[in-house]
Motif scaffolding. Structure first.
Motif, PDB file in Angstrom:
ATOM      1  N   VAL A  89       0.810  -1.220   0.000  1.00  0.00           N
ATOM      2  CA  VAL A  89       0.000   0.000   0.000  1.00  0.00           C
ATOM      3  C   VAL A  89       0.839   1.264   0.000  1.00  0.00           C
ATOM      4  O   VAL A  89       0.314   2.347  -0.229  1.00  0.00           O
ATOM      5  CB  VAL A  89      -0.972   0.029   1.208  1.00  0.00           C
ATOM      6  CG1 VAL A  89      -1.993  -1.081   1.111  1.00  0.00           C
ATOM      7  CG2 VAL A  89      -0.219  -0.051   2.520  1.00  0.00           C
ATOM      8  N   PHE A  90       2.142   1.145   0.223  1.00  0.00           N
ATOM      9  CA  PHE A  90       3.007   2.313   0.201  1.00  0.00           C
ATOM     10  C   PHE A  90       3.387   2.640  -1.242  1.00  0.00           C
ATOM     11  O   PHE A  90       3.083   1.890  -2.165  1.00  0.00           O
ATOM     12  CB  PHE A  90       4.248   2.087   1.059  1.00  0.00           C
ATOM     13  CG  PHE A  90       3.957   1.892   2.533  1.00  0.00           C
ATOM     14  CD1 PHE A  90       2.944   2.579   3.162  1.00  0.00           C
ATOM     15  CD2 PHE A  90       4.710   1.015   3.278  1.00  0.00           C
ATOM     16  CE1 PHE A  90       2.671   2.402   4.513  1.00  0.00           C
ATOM     17  CE2 PHE A  90       4.461   0.830   4.628  1.00  0.00           C
ATOM     18  CZ  PHE A  90       3.434   1.520   5.241  1.00  0.00           C
ATOM     19  N   ALA A  91       4.041   3.759  -1.440  1.00  0.00           N
ATOM     20  CA  ALA A  91       4.405   4.218  -2.780  1.00  0.00           C
ATOM     21  C   ALA A  91       5.204   3.153  -3.524  1.00  0.00           C
ATOM     22  O   ALA A  91       6.049   2.473  -2.933  1.00  0.00           O
ATOM     23  CB  ALA A  91       5.205   5.512  -2.690  1.00  0.00           C
ATOM     24  N   GLY A  92       4.919   3.015  -4.810  1.00  0.00           N
ATOM     25  CA  GLY A  92       5.620   2.028  -5.621  1.00  0.00           C
ATOM     26  C   GLY A  92       5.188   0.603  -5.322  1.00  0.00           C
ATOM     27  O   GLY A  92       5.965  -0.327  -5.546  1.00  0.00           O
ATOM     28  N   PHE A  93       3.978   0.417  -4.840  1.00  0.00           N
ATOM     29  CA  PHE A  93       3.452  -0.903  -4.471  1.00  0.00           C
ATOM     30  C   PHE A  93       4.405  -1.640  -3.556  1.00  0.00           C
ATOM     31  O   PHE A  93       4.709  -2.819  -3.748  1.00  0.00           O
ATOM     32  CB  PHE A  93       3.148  -1.750  -5.719  1.00  0.00           C
ATOM     33  CG  PHE A  93       2.019  -1.215  -6.537  1.00  0.00           C
ATOM     34  CD1 PHE A  93       0.707  -1.370  -6.113  1.00  0.00           C
ATOM     35  CD2 PHE A  93       2.259  -0.539  -7.718  1.00  0.00           C
ATOM     36  CE1 PHE A  93      -0.338  -0.860  -6.862  1.00  0.00           C
ATOM     37  CE2 PHE A  93       1.225  -0.026  -8.480  1.00  0.00           C
ATOM     38  CZ  PHE A  93      -0.088  -0.195  -8.043  1.00  0.00           C
ATOM     39  N   SER A  94       4.884  -0.933  -2.552  1.00  0.00           N
ATOM     40  CA  SER A  94       5.787  -1.548  -1.585  1.00  0.00           C
ATOM     41  C   SER A  94       5.094  -1.624  -0.229  1.00  0.00           C
ATOM     42  O   SER A  94       4.085  -0.979   0.008  1.00  0.00           O
ATOM     43  CB  SER A  94       7.082  -0.745  -1.473  1.00  0.00           C
ATOM     44  OG  SER A  94       6.798   0.559  -1.015  1.00  0.00           O
ATOM     45  N   GLY A  95       5.643  -2.410   0.626  1.00  0.00           N
ATOM     46  CA  GLY A  95       5.115  -2.559   1.972  1.00  0.00           C
ATOM     47  C   GLY A  95       6.166  -3.201   2.851  1.00  0.00           C
ATOM     48  O   GLY A  95       7.239  -3.573   2.394  1.00  0.00           O
ATOM     49  N   GLY A  96       5.868  -3.313   4.089  1.00  0.00           N
ATOM     50  CA  GLY A  96       6.782  -3.941   5.027  1.00  0.00           C
ATOM     51  C   GLY A  96       7.227  -2.981   6.112  1.00  0.00           C
ATOM     52  O   GLY A  96       7.157  -1.764   5.963  1.00  0.00           O
TER      53      GLY A  96
END
Length: 152
Positions: A89-96
């Protein structure tokens, strides 16, 4: 001849005339704004240094204004929790969790401040106070984010 009397709503004695939003409606609004924040985070402009400029910083104060300070803050906290467990859900389809403790962490962690200040200052529907609340929340976002960015 038909009876054309209008229907009146009878309120119990001592109850407020305004009907408060139900809990289900409030949860749906919070979920909607959480999803909007996640979608708007994908509209990003990469900047040197690794911290992108995203559209979510526009939606977060709107969440505070529409949902109120409490609801907007909850929506941003749910968004952060979804990203922390690994959903993209974070920018650039990143998470963690690494995004919350990395260079972008200070900006992300202070998102609830933007929603809270936007909601608190807009309670009386005064435009200048609302703009002031958004400005204070955004300033705190950049201060916290910049401090964590420089520390890393």
């Amino acid at each position: 001849m038909e009876n054309t009397t209008s229907t009146r709503i009878c309120y119990p004695e001592g109850s407020p005339k305004s009907v408060r939003r139900s809990g289900v409606q409030e949860l749906c609004r919070i979920a909607l704004f959480t999803a909007l924040i996640a979608v708007c985070s994908q509209f990003s402009i990469p900047l040197p240094g690794g911290v992108p400029m995203t559209l979510q910083t526009l939606i977060i104060p709107i969440a505070g204004i529409v949902l109120g300070a409490r609801g907007g803050t909850i929506a941003t906290i749910v968004y952060l929790l979804l990203g922390a467990v690994g959903l993209p859900v974070f920018a650039g389809f990143s998470g963690g969790l690494d995004k919350l403790v990395g260079m972008t962490g200070g900006f992300l962690i202070s998102f609830p401040l933007i929603a809270w200040f936007g909601g608190m200052f807009s309670r009386n529907n005064k435009y200048l106070k609302t703009i002031l609340g958004i400005a204070v929340g955004s300033a705190l976002n950049y201060v916290v984010g910049s401090i964590m960015f420089m520390a890393l």
